[in-house]
Design an enzyme around this catalytic site. Structure first.
Site, short mmCIF file in Angstrom:
data_model
loop_
_atom_site.label_atom_id
_atom_site.label_comp_id
_atom_site.label_asym_id
_atom_site.label_seq_id
_atom_site.Cartn_x
_atom_site.Cartn_y
_atom_site.Cartn_z
N THR A 1 0.95 -1.11 -0.09
CA THR A 1 -0.02 -0.05 -0.17
C THR A 1 0.89 1.23 -0.06
OG1 THR A 1 -1.80 -0.90 1.00
CG2 THR A 1 -1.67 1.24 1.50
N ARG B 1 -14.64 -6.94 0.06
CA ARG B 1 -13.90 -6.29 1.34
C ARG B 1 -13.13 -5.07 1.16
NH1 ARG B 1 -8.02 -4.80 2.89
NH2 ARG B 1 -7.87 -5.30 4.87
N VAL B 2 -13.36 -4.23 2.07
CA VAL B 2 -12.89 -2.91 2.02
C VAL B 2 -11.77 -2.59 3.19
CG1 VAL B 2 -13.21 -0.32 2.17
CG2 VAL B 2 -14.60 -1.73 0.53
N GLY B 3 -10.78 -2.20 3.03
CA GLY B 3 -9.80 -2.06 4.21
C GLY B 3 -9.77 -0.92 4.83
N ASP B 4 -8.70 -0.27 5.33
CA ASP B 4 -8.71 1.11 6.13
C ASP B 4 -8.23 2.28 5.11
OD1 ASP B 4 -6.05 -0.24 6.03
OD2 ASP B 4 -5.36 1.23 7.30
N GLY C 1 -5.76 -3.78 7.77
CA GLY C 1 -6.50 -2.82 7.66
C GLY C 1 -7.87 -2.88 8.77
#
Ligand code: ASP
Length: 317
Positions: free
Chosen positions: A182, A210-213, A235
């Site tokens: 990232t 899925r969505v991370g931080d 995340g």
């Protein structure tokens, strides 16, 4: 690992905590990482020199890393469990507390550029999936072919993750190649404004949707007049702990310095839950840069107003 640097204006960047173990880092690979980190810093500095804003600086720096196959953002992003690349990004202008973010987007060459457009041209903060892609088209962004984002390395990492019990995304496991790259940047411009931004393909073999931080303001990215923060790591832990905002909160409400705040978040809070969960790059309004991570390394760099790029990879260099 945590270190303090002082700049008058400039930027600091990270390319993720998923560094290769020292033994696997060949001189050629290390040179490629160092060159791209330096190129990112030079791009950000160029904007600073032309009188650009902190927001423009972080976008320019991140776009170099998004276009590089080395990092897990834009070209070179991780594949999800279906073998599809979906990306997340966010940006925050600390001077006016405005923010923009996109999640679960495909075919967008620069997700951070799209997050900037959303911040500047709409009243919304977060758009996801097809809606975010439609917004991109309305703003004149062309769709980029899936082949642009594909790298054999990330494909192999996704396949390896599938082979593990439970197919868990690997931030802590023993296969560092699956750790993500990232990217993020924080900047302090000539007028004293702070900005932060983060861009990612998320974790290898992540669950569909899925969505991370990284696109969550306050989790993976935050900026105020006190500090600018961009995070990297597992995340879900950064989301549960509102990690980026917690740096600001410790300073604003607890009277902590930036160094105290980031150590508290990265070591006391995150490390206590999951050893080796990640790190961050941060900057305060007085130009103090703090890199802080509880992993063996974090691709990273910074430059002061003189434009000289400084890059590092491991904790002890
Ligand atoms: N934080 C990112 C995510 O969870 C991954 C990373 O930083 O490498 O999506």
């Amino acid at each position: 690992m945590n270190s303090t640097i002082r700049i008058s204006s400039g930027l600091a960047i990270h390319g993720g905590v998923g560094t290769l173990p020292v033994g696997e880092m060949t001189p050629a690979i290390e040179a490629a990482y160092r060159a791209t980190l330096a190129e990112s810093l030079v791009a950000g500095h160029g904007v600073l020199e032309r009188g650009g804003s902190a927001v423009e600086i972080v976008v320019a720096a991140i776009q170099v890393m998004e276009d590089s196959p080395l990092f897990n953002a834009g070209c070179g992003s991780n594949f999800d469990e279906r073998g599809v690349i979906t990306m997340d990004a966010s940006i925050m202008d600390g001077s006016i507390l405005d923010a923009g973010a996109v999640a679960d987007v495909t075919g967008i060459r620069s997700p951070v550029g799209l997050a900037q457009l959303l911040m500047e041209r709409s009243e919304h903060v977060l758009l996801v999936g097809k809606g975010a892609e439609a917004f991109a088209r309305k703003q004149g962004m062309e769709e980029t072919d899936a082949s642009f984002f594909h790298t054999d390395r990330r494909w192999a990492e996704m396949q390896r993750a599938k082979g593990r019990v439970g197919g868990r995304p690997n931030v802590l496991g023993d296969d560092p190649a699956e750790k993500s790259g990232t990217v993020g940047a924080v900047a302090l411009d000539g007028e004293g404004r702070l900005a932060a931004a983060t861009s990612t393909g998320g974790m290898a073999n992540k669950t569909w949707g899925r969505v991370g931080d990284s696109p969550i303001i306050g989790a993976g990215t935050y900026a105020s007049t006190l500090c600018a923060v961009s995070c990297t790591g597992w995340g879900e832990y950064f989301i549960r702990n509102a990690a980026a905002f917690d740096v600001h909160a410790r300073m604003a409400h607890g009277g902590a310095t930036l160094a105290e705040a980031v150590r508290g978040v990265v070591f006391d809070t995150l490390h206590a839950q999951v050893p080796g969960s990640g790190g961050l790059v941060s900057l305060d309004g007085d130009g103090r840069v703090e890199f802080c991570f509880n992993t063996p390394g974090m691709y990273r760099g910074w430059t002061d107003a003189d434009g000289q790029p400084h890059v590092d990879i491991y904790a002890d260099t």
